[in-house]
Motif scaffolding. Structure first.
Motif, mmCIF file in Angstrom:
data_model
loop_
_atom_site.group_PDB
_atom_site.id
_atom_site.type_symbol
_atom_site.label_atom_id
_atom_site.label_comp_id
_atom_site.label_asym_id
_atom_site.label_seq_id
_atom_site.Cartn_x
_atom_site.Cartn_y
_atom_site.Cartn_z
ATOM 1 N N ARG A 92 5.770 -4.781 1.622
ATOM 2 C CA ARG A 92 7.152 -4.760 1.148
ATOM 3 C C ARG A 92 7.305 -5.511 -0.154
ATOM 4 N N ALA A 93 8.364 -5.130 -0.892
ATOM 5 C CA ALA A 93 8.780 -5.882 -2.073
ATOM 6 C C ALA A 93 10.275 -5.644 -2.258
ATOM 7 N N ASP A 94 11.004 -6.695 -2.606
ATOM 8 C CA ASP A 94 12.434 -6.588 -2.873
ATOM 9 C C ASP A 94 12.684 -6.809 -4.356
ATOM 10 N N CYS A 95 13.527 -5.955 -4.943
ATOM 11 C CA CYS A 95 13.871 -6.097 -6.352
ATOM 12 C C CYS A 95 14.790 -7.311 -6.527
ATOM 13 N N PRO A 96 14.433 -8.217 -7.445
ATOM 14 C CA PRO A 96 15.266 -9.407 -7.642
ATOM 15 C C PRO A 96 16.598 -9.101 -8.331
ATOM 16 N N TYR A 97 16.719 -7.944 -8.978
ATOM 17 C CA TYR A 97 17.964 -7.576 -9.656
ATOM 18 C C TYR A 97 18.967 -6.905 -8.721
ATOM 19 N N CYS A 98 18.530 -5.833 -8.062
ATOM 20 C CA CYS A 98 19.486 -5.019 -7.303
ATOM 21 C C CYS A 98 19.317 -5.112 -5.792
ATOM 22 N N GLY A 99 18.243 -5.732 -5.324
ATOM 23 C CA GLY A 99 18.047 -5.901 -3.892
ATOM 24 C C GLY A 99 17.409 -4.721 -3.177
ATOM 25 N N ARG A 100 17.042 -3.669 -3.912
ATOM 26 C CA ARG A 100 16.358 -2.549 -3.259
ATOM 27 C C ARG A 100 15.072 -3.051 -2.629
ATOM 28 N N ARG A 101 14.781 -2.540 -1.438
ATOM 29 C CA ARG A 101 13.521 -2.886 -0.769
ATOM 30 C C ARG A 101 12.595 -1.691 -0.856
ATOM 31 N N PHE A 102 11.360 -1.955 -1.242
ATOM 32 C CA PHE A 102 10.325 -0.931 -1.295
ATOM 33 C C PHE A 102 9.347 -1.228 -0.176
ATOM 34 N N GLU A 103 9.059 -0.216 0.643
ATOM 35 C CA GLU A 103 8.134 -0.363 1.762
ATOM 36 C C GLU A 103 7.078 0.727 1.691
ATOM 37 N N LEU A 104 5.864 0.358 2.055
ATOM 38 C CA LEU A 104 4.762 1.312 2.107
ATOM 39 C C LEU A 104 5.029 2.291 3.247
ATOM 40 N N LYS A 105 4.917 3.593 2.943
ATOM 41 C CA LYS A 105 5.151 4.622 3.955
ATOM 42 C C LYS A 105 4.153 4.456 5.077
ATOM 43 N N PRO A 106 4.585 4.726 6.328
ATOM 44 C CA PRO A 106 3.638 4.689 7.434
ATOM 45 C C PRO A 106 2.489 5.655 7.163
ATOM 46 N N GLY A 107 1.297 5.206 7.365
ATOM 47 C CA GLY A 107 0.110 6.028 7.138
ATOM 48 C C GLY A 107 -0.463 5.935 5.739
ATOM 49 N N ALA A 108 0.326 5.443 4.767
ATOM 50 C CA ALA A 108 -0.190 5.279 3.398
ATOM 51 C C ALA A 108 -1.065 4.038 3.386
ATOM 52 N N LYS A 109 -2.116 4.100 2.596
ATOM 53 C CA LYS A 109 -3.049 2.969 2.534
ATOM 54 C C LYS A 109 -2.953 2.306 1.171
#
Length: 59
Positions: A37-54
């Motif tokens: 995971r990573a959260d954008c410090p500007y807008c708060g969007r969360r990015f998550e690795l898709k299940p099964g993605a390596k």
């Protein structure tokens, strides 16, 4: 702070500009943490690795 939106990604490095336009922000590049995971410090969007993605650590 709760994420404003969660976006599933397939790479461990992502770019976020807040969606562009008048409501956007400068482009920032984020690297997903070990938890995928990573959260954008500007807008708060969360990015998550898709299940099964390596995530490939190292080049």
């Amino acid at each position: 702070m709760q994420p404003t939106e969660t976006i599933q990604v397939e790479t461990e490095t992502v770019g976020c500009d807040g969606g562009g336009g008048a409501l956007g922000h400068p482009m920032v590049y984020l690297t997903l943490s070990e938890s995928g995971r990573a959260d954008c410090p500007y807008c708060g969007r969360r990015f998550e690795l898709k299940p099964g993605a390596k995530a490939g650590h190292g080049h």
